[in-house]
Design an enzyme around this catalytic site. Structure first.
Site, PDB file in Angstrom:
ATOM      1  N   ASN A   9       0.669  -0.843  -0.225  1.00 35.33           N
ATOM      2  CA  ASN A   9      -0.201  -0.062  -0.274  1.00 35.33           C
ATOM      3  C   ASN A   9       0.682   1.207  -0.273  1.00 35.33           C
ATOM      4  OD1 ASN A   9      -1.900   2.249   0.816  1.00 35.33           O
ATOM      5  ND2 ASN A   9      -2.225   1.227   2.634  1.00 35.33           N
ATOM      6  N   LYS A  11       0.380   4.326   0.194  1.00 38.69           N
ATOM      7  CA  LYS A  11      -0.350   5.189   0.303  1.00 38.69           C
ATOM      8  C   LYS A  11      -0.354   7.065  -0.204  1.00 38.69           C
ATOM      9  CE  LYS A  11      -0.199   3.117   4.594  1.00 38.69           C
ATOM     10  NZ  LYS A  11      -0.083   3.678   6.271  1.00 38.69           N
ATOM     11  N   HIS A  97      -9.133   0.602   4.520  1.00 34.66           N
ATOM     12  CA  HIS A  97      -8.150   1.162   5.352  1.00 34.66           C
ATOM     13  C   HIS A  97      -8.774   2.157   6.765  1.00 34.66           C
ATOM     14  CE1 HIS A  97      -4.333   2.072   6.949  1.00 34.66           C
ATOM     15  NE2 HIS A  97      -3.963   1.279   6.257  1.00 34.66           N
ATOM     16  N   GLU A  99      -7.457   4.242   7.941  1.00 38.03           N
ATOM     17  CA  GLU A  99      -6.698   5.354   7.468  1.00 38.03           C
ATOM     18  C   GLU A  99      -7.676   6.652   7.013  1.00 38.03           C
ATOM     19  OE1 GLU A  99      -2.538   5.384   5.882  1.00 38.03           O
ATOM     20  OE2 GLU A  99      -1.946   4.913   7.743  1.00 38.03           O
ATOM     21  N   GLU A 169      -5.096  -5.309  10.689  1.00 39.28           N
ATOM     22  CA  GLU A 169      -4.127  -3.791  10.765  1.00 39.28           C
ATOM     23  C   GLU A 169      -4.632  -3.783  12.405  1.00 39.28           C
ATOM     24  OE1 GLU A 169      -2.558  -2.983   7.294  1.00 39.28           O
ATOM     25  OE2 GLU A 169      -4.458  -1.995   7.022  1.00 39.28           O
ATOM     26  N   GLY A 175       2.386   1.679  11.187  1.00 34.84           N
ATOM     27  CA  GLY A 175       3.166   2.791  10.790  1.00 34.84           C
ATOM     28  C   GLY A 175       4.245   3.219  12.087  1.00 34.84           C
ATOM     29  N   SER A 215       3.782  -2.105  10.354  1.00 34.18           N
ATOM     30  CA  SER A 215       4.905  -2.529  10.385  1.00 34.18           C
ATOM     31  C   SER A 215       5.590  -4.011  10.021  1.00 34.18           C
ATOM     32  CB  SER A 215       5.059  -2.254  11.801  1.00 34.18           C
ATOM     33  OG  SER A 215       5.166  -1.043  12.688  1.00 34.18           O
TER      34      SER A 215
HETATM   35  P1  PGA Z   1       2.395   0.278   7.736  1.00 34.62           P
HETATM   36  O1  PGA Z   1       1.544   0.696   6.453  1.00 34.62           O
HETATM   37  O2  PGA Z   1       3.418  -1.022   7.218  1.00 34.62           O
HETATM   38  O3  PGA Z   1       3.705   1.002   7.251  1.00 34.62           O
HETATM   39  O4  PGA Z   1       2.540  -0.201   9.238  1.00 34.62           O
HETATM   40  C1  PGA Z   1       0.530  -0.503   7.121  1.00 34.62           C
HETATM   41  C2  PGA Z   1      -0.553   0.096   6.126  1.00 34.62           C
HETATM   42  O5  PGA Z   1      -1.269   0.635   6.242  1.00 34.62           O
HETATM   43  O6  PGA Z   1      -1.491  -0.949   5.472  1.00 34.62           O
END
Ligand code: PGA
Length: 256
Positions: A9, A11, A97, A99, A169, A175, A215
């Site tokens: 992803n 983003k 997601h 976010e 997740e 992140g 992560s």
């Molecule tokens: P990350 O993000 O690997 O940077 O923790 C995962 C995600 O948001 O799908």
């Protein structure tokens, strides 16, 4: 045996030229991998979908998008529909997601409509679920997951449920560099599979692939993928570099 699926992803990162460079690098690094063994999905921003699609066309890499609107067309300024994603060769689409839930008012109801729109357009939904830190600390992890799954998948038929990918997740691991331990992830993902078995049946539950996200790095994927209910990863930060994303893919296969 469920086929592992690793999705990147990207983003809101990568201009078109940066996206082309990353896709080319991944194609070079991963060309020996057999697409029978693993699904590898790249989810660039909308603006780079066409170009990334051209780079990976005919390769073992597949194209995904990060969101879609629930209608196919209409007066929805700024939105992109499943019909349009299909038009540029997208196969997978991330839905719900954290976010989007946190910053853009995404709810289980909108997630549900988007899943239906993706399926209607022949796209594979990657449906994201998971608790935030406060919810975990208040021991509400399973309640949140149940809410996301039961309401997100409302009225999705058994026949369509087979087509889904779920991404667990935990928001506190996204992140932050804090990965859920393999056993924490396994516990939640087993809970999801058991829930799917109750909502549908055991064969649906055994077929649906459940990714872990939060992560994920080359160093932790092997332990995660060894867990019986972890079938892959949704990768954010580490998907933005050729070295780290290709190492995650290779370590997934190496750990099997
Ligand atoms: P990350 O993000 O690997 O940077 O923790 C995962 C995600 O948001 O799908």
């Amino acid at each position: 045996m469920r086929k592992p699926i690793i999705a990147g992803n990207w983003k809101m990162y990568k201009t078109i030229s940066q996206a082309i460079e990353l896709a080319n690098g991944l194609k070079r690094e991963l060309y020996k991998i057999d697409s029978q063994d693993i699904d590898i999905v790249l989810c660039p921003p909308f603006t780079a979908l066409t170009e990334v699609g051209e780079v990976i066309y005919g390769s073992n890499l597949q194209l995904g998008a990060q969101d879609l609107h629930w209608e196919d067309e209409g007066a929805f300024t700024g939105e992109v529909s499943g019909l349009f994603l299909k038009d540029v060769g997208v196969k997978y689409v991330i839905i719900g997601h954290s976010e989007r839930r946190q910053f853009f008012g995404e709810t289980n109801a909108s997630v549900n409509k988007k899943i239906k729109a993706a399926l209607r357009n022949g796209l594979v939904p990657i449906v994201c679920v998971g608790e935030n830190l406060k919810e975990r600390e208040e021991n509400k992890t399973f309640d949140v997951i149940r809410d996301h799954i039961e309401n997100g998948l409302k009225d999705i038929s058994q026949e369509d449920a087979f087509k889904l990918v779920i991404a667990y997740e935990p928001v506190w691991a996204i992140g932050t560099g804090k990965t859920a331990t393999p056993s924490q992830a396994q516990e939640a993902q087993k809970f999801i599979r058991d829930l799917l078995s109750k909502m549908y049946n055991n064969s649906v539950a055994q077929d649906i692939r459940i990714q872990y996200g939060g992560s994920v790095k080359p160093e932790n994927i092997a332990e995660l993928i060894k867990q019986p209910d972890i079938d892959g990863a949704l990768v954010g930060g580490a998907s933005l570099k050729v070295d780290s994303f290709s190492a995650i893919v290779k370590n997934t296969l190496g750990a099997e």
